[in-house]
Design a protein around this motif. Structure first.
Motif, PDB file in Angstrom:
ATOM      1  N   UNK A  46       0.825  -1.200   0.000  1.00 48.55           N
ATOM      2  CA  UNK A  46       0.000   0.000   0.000  1.00 48.55           C
ATOM      3  C   UNK A  46       0.863   1.256   0.000  1.00 48.55           C
ATOM      4  N   UNK A  47       1.997   1.192   0.722  1.00 46.12           N
ATOM      5  CA  UNK A  47       2.869   2.366   0.804  1.00 46.12           C
ATOM      6  C   UNK A  47       3.525   2.683  -0.527  1.00 46.12           C
ATOM      7  N   UNK A  48       3.586   1.711  -1.424  1.00 52.01           N
ATOM      8  CA  UNK A  48       4.140   1.991  -2.749  1.00 52.01           C
ATOM      9  C   UNK A  48       3.187   2.862  -3.568  1.00 52.01           C
ATOM     10  N   UNK A  49       1.916   2.873  -3.172  1.00 48.43           N
ATOM     11  CA  UNK A  49       0.934   3.712  -3.854  1.00 48.43           C
ATOM     12  C   UNK A  49       0.692   5.020  -3.101  1.00 48.43           C
ATOM     13  N   UNK A  50       0.681   4.950  -1.790  1.00 47.87           N
ATOM     14  CA  UNK A  50       0.453   6.136  -0.968  1.00 47.87           C
ATOM     15  C   UNK A  50       1.320   6.039   0.281  1.00 47.87           C
ATOM     16  N   UNK A  51       2.367   6.816   0.428  1.00 48.44           N
ATOM     17  CA  UNK A  51       2.664   8.044  -0.317  1.00 48.44           C
ATOM     18  C   UNK A  51       3.413   7.857  -1.631  1.00 48.44           C
ATOM     19  N   UNK A  52       3.809   6.620  -1.980  1.00 46.91           N
ATOM     20  CA  UNK A  52       4.492   6.393  -3.246  1.00 46.91           C
ATOM     21  C   UNK A  52       5.995   6.250  -3.088  1.00 46.91           C
ATOM     22  N   UNK A  53       6.660   5.912  -4.201  1.00 44.97           N
ATOM     23  CA  UNK A  53       8.103   5.683  -4.194  1.00 44.97           C
ATOM     24  C   UNK A  53       8.789   6.641  -5.155  1.00 44.97           C
ATOM     25  N   UNK A  54      10.051   6.878  -4.900  1.00 46.97           N
ATOM     26  CA  UNK A  54      10.855   7.734  -5.778  1.00 46.97           C
ATOM     27  C   UNK A  54      12.230   7.128  -5.950  1.00 46.97           C
ATOM     28  N   UNK A  55      12.885   7.495  -7.030  1.00 43.66           N
ATOM     29  CA  UNK A  55      14.272   7.103  -7.238  1.00 43.66           C
ATOM     30  C   UNK A  55      15.096   8.348  -7.531  1.00 43.66           C
ATOM     31  N   UNK A  56      16.288   8.446  -6.962  1.00 45.80           N
ATOM     32  CA  UNK A  56      17.149   9.591  -7.269  1.00 45.80           C
ATOM     33  C   UNK A  56      17.648   9.520  -8.716  1.00 45.80           C
ATOM     34  N   UNK A  57      17.652  10.631  -9.396  1.00 46.29           N
ATOM     35  CA  UNK A  57      18.218  10.652 -10.745  1.00 46.29           C
ATOM     36  C   UNK A  57      19.721  10.352 -10.660  1.00 46.29           C
ATOM     37  N   UNK A  59      20.668   7.223  -9.920  1.00 46.53           N
ATOM     38  CA  UNK A  59      20.785   6.014  -9.110  1.00 46.53           C
ATOM     39  C   UNK A  59      20.890   6.323  -7.624  1.00 46.53           C
ATOM     40  N   UNK A  60      20.830   5.266  -6.822  1.00 48.49           N
ATOM     41  CA  UNK A  60      20.861   5.432  -5.370  1.00 48.49           C
ATOM     42  C   UNK A  60      22.152   6.104  -4.913  1.00 48.49           C
ATOM     43  N   UNK A  61      23.229   5.884  -5.628  1.00 44.40           N
ATOM     44  CA  UNK A  61      24.498   6.525  -5.284  1.00 44.40           C
ATOM     45  C   UNK A  61      24.414   8.040  -5.318  1.00 44.40           C
ATOM     46  N   UNK A  62      23.487   8.564  -6.138  1.00 40.29           N
ATOM     47  CA  UNK A  62      23.312  10.022  -6.201  1.00 40.29           C
ATOM     48  C   UNK A  62      22.737  10.552  -4.894  1.00 40.29           C
ATOM     49  N   UNK A  63      21.869   9.759  -4.246  1.00 46.53           N
ATOM     50  CA  UNK A  63      21.340  10.156  -2.943  1.00 46.53           C
ATOM     51  C   UNK A  63      22.454  10.200  -1.908  1.00 46.53           C
ATOM     52  N   UNK A  64      23.290   9.166  -1.917  1.00 48.92           N
ATOM     53  CA  UNK A  64      24.435   9.137  -1.003  1.00 48.92           C
ATOM     54  C   UNK A  64      25.334  10.347  -1.221  1.00 48.92           C
ATOM     55  N   UNK A  65      25.601  10.654  -2.485  1.00 43.80           N
ATOM     56  CA  UNK A  65      26.489  11.773  -2.778  1.00 43.80           C
ATOM     57  C   UNK A  65      25.897  13.097  -2.317  1.00 43.80           C
ATOM     58  N   UNK A  66      24.582  13.243  -2.425  1.00 47.33           N
ATOM     59  CA  UNK A  66      23.931  14.466  -1.948  1.00 47.33           C
ATOM     60  C   UNK A  66      24.107  14.620  -0.444  1.00 47.33           C
ATOM     61  N   UNK A  67      23.965  13.513   0.280  1.00 43.95           N
ATOM     62  CA  UNK A  67      24.149  13.562   1.728  1.00 43.95           C
ATOM     63  C   UNK A  67      25.607  13.869   2.081  1.00 43.95           C
ATOM     64  N   UNK A  68      26.536  13.301   1.326  1.00 41.47           N
ATOM     65  CA  UNK A  68      27.960  13.577   1.538  1.00 41.47           C
ATOM     66  C   UNK A  68      28.236  15.068   1.323  1.00 41.47           C
ATOM     67  N   UNK A  69      27.677  15.606   0.246  1.00 36.96           N
ATOM     68  CA  UNK A  69      27.881  17.031  -0.045  1.00 36.96           C
ATOM     69  C   UNK A  69      27.355  17.905   1.087  1.00 36.96           C
ATOM     70  N   UNK A  70      26.195  17.522   1.633  1.00 36.15           N
ATOM     71  CA  UNK A  70      25.605  18.305   2.724  1.00 36.15           C
ATOM     72  C   UNK A  70      26.483  18.260   3.964  1.00 36.15           C
ATOM     73  N   UNK A  71      26.949  17.059   4.319  1.00 32.01           N
ATOM     74  CA  UNK A  71      27.799  16.916   5.506  1.00 32.01           C
ATOM     75  C   UNK A  71      29.066  17.765   5.355  1.00 32.01           C
TER      76      UNK A  71
END
Length: 379
Positions: A46-57, A59-71
């Motif tokens: 159900x959670x895949x429909x509400x609120x739904x899922x997303x993927x970082x443009x 790949x997942x490594x892009x999410x990690x890199x964003x967090x690294x940049x913030x830190x």
């Protein structure tokens, strides 16, 4: 929550073509769909429909890199390939970490651990320090936390073209989501039950796969694609104890043989996979466990069964992100609400940590945010 995913699915649906993939996805938490008390896996649908899922443009490594940049932007320093040998504890309080014989890092406010509770307390904390804080904790970690021997064999492929499921009214847009290969609920049941007893269910594999480049072409060269396949397999192979990597029975020869059978199964649904694979990389459950450092290769740290969820995760005395050792906090997949990429364990732990630093300020801030959220819903 108390019944099994199979019970829940049978209550609402009739046909195998609907029930089988739902059972397969519900079993992603690492247990057969007939097991009572794991319908949390079905609720994830159900959670895949509400609120739904997303993927970082990118790949997942892009999410990690964003967090690294913030830190780094905030002045933080990130060290990799620097395993913690020991949590430094002084008078019952965590005061830092030791990473080598000659290198220690001292903490001003506390230490937050993202590894599983078993590794944290049984490998990184001196037994004397644990016993002083809670004389029963070591034994409870060894006896109470359960993993049912099920983990993942992962196959990554470079493709010359996307998969085509021609027998299922194929459209490339369908590949923007996840693909579940499950012939029947019974097929899924066998696939997961065999892992529990140490057998590899590769005679008739049930698999989960994603072609991420259909949604995000930036992840591959033009007109080419990538594919990742997740196949549940036992960490310890029955009858092969003491052989293979870390005594699990897994060898390179075996992992490639299993991967071949998995691809053969996918070919029954998408025949073009046979000529579209340009290259592949196979990671056995033993290799996954070694890379993650997790107990029995469990990427969720511990099984996500009801007795190890919510305020039982990972143990009742560790379920609020704090530990019996002052200044030592616990987060990660082994804490509520469990594994997958949600950010919630880290966010929850951060709020608890901040509240211990400035309790009144944090309560006022949380109240303000809650009121804003309620106001926005009624605007």
């Amino acid at each position: 929550m108390l019944i099994s995913p199979e019970d829940l699915i049978n209550e609402w649906f009739d046909t195998e073509i609907v029930k089988a993939p739902l059972a397969r996805l519900a079993s992603e938490i690492g247990a057969p769909p007939s097991q009572k008390g794991i319908s949390v896996g079905a609720s994830m649908l159900a959670m895949r429909h509400e609120p739904g899922m997303s993927r970082p443009r990118g790949g997942t490594g892009a999410l990690t890199q964003s967090l690294v940049n913030l830190v780094k932007h905030l002045g933080g320093v990130i060290l990799t390939e620097t395993p913690v040998q020991k949590i430094l504890i002084d008078h019952g309080r965590a005061v830092g970490v030791r990473v080598s014989e000659h290198q220690e890092y001292r903490a001003k406010r506390g230490v937050i651990s993202n590894i599983d509770a078993r590794r944290l307390f049984l490998q990184c904390v001196d037994p004397t320090d644990i016993n002083e804080a809670d004389p029963n904790l070591r034994e409870r970690l060894e006896r109470k936390i359960i993993n049912n021997n099920e983990t993942i064999l992962k196959i990554d492929c470079a493709l010359s073209e996307p998969l085509r499921f021609d027998g299922y009214n194929h459209q490339d847009s369908y590949l923007m989501g996840s693909v579940l290969i499950a012939d029947s609920v019974n097929h899924v049941e066998k696939a997961h039950n065999l892992c529990t007893v140490g057998e590899i269910p590769d005679q008739d594999p049930s698999v989960y796969l994603v072609v991420p480049t259909v949604l995000d072409p930036s992840m591959a060269p033009e007109v080419k694609h990538t594919l990742w396949i997740e196949f549940f397999a036992p960490y310890q192979i029955a009858g092969a104890e003491g052989t293979g990597l870390n005594g699990t029975g897994w060898t390179d020869e075996l992992k490639y043989k299993v991967a071949d059978r998995v691809l053969d199964k996918i070919a029954e649904y998408s025949p073009n996979i046979k000529h579209s694979v340009l290259a592949r990389r196979v990671e056995s459950p033993a290799e996954l466990g070694e890379r993650l450092g997790s107990y029995q290769g469990n990427c969720y740290h511990i099984d996500m069964t009801l007795d190890q969820m919510i305020f039982f995760r990972p143990l009742p005395e560790l379920a609020n992100y704090t530990t019996p050792i002052q200044g030592l906090f616990l987060t990660g997949a082994g804490t509520h609400p469990g594994g997958s990429i949600s950010g919630m364990p880290g966010r929850n732990c951060a709020r608890v940590f901040l509240q211990t630093q400035k309790p009144l300020n944090q309560v006022l801030k949380q109240t303000q945010n809650s009121l804003k959220s309620v106001w926005n819903q009624f605007k």
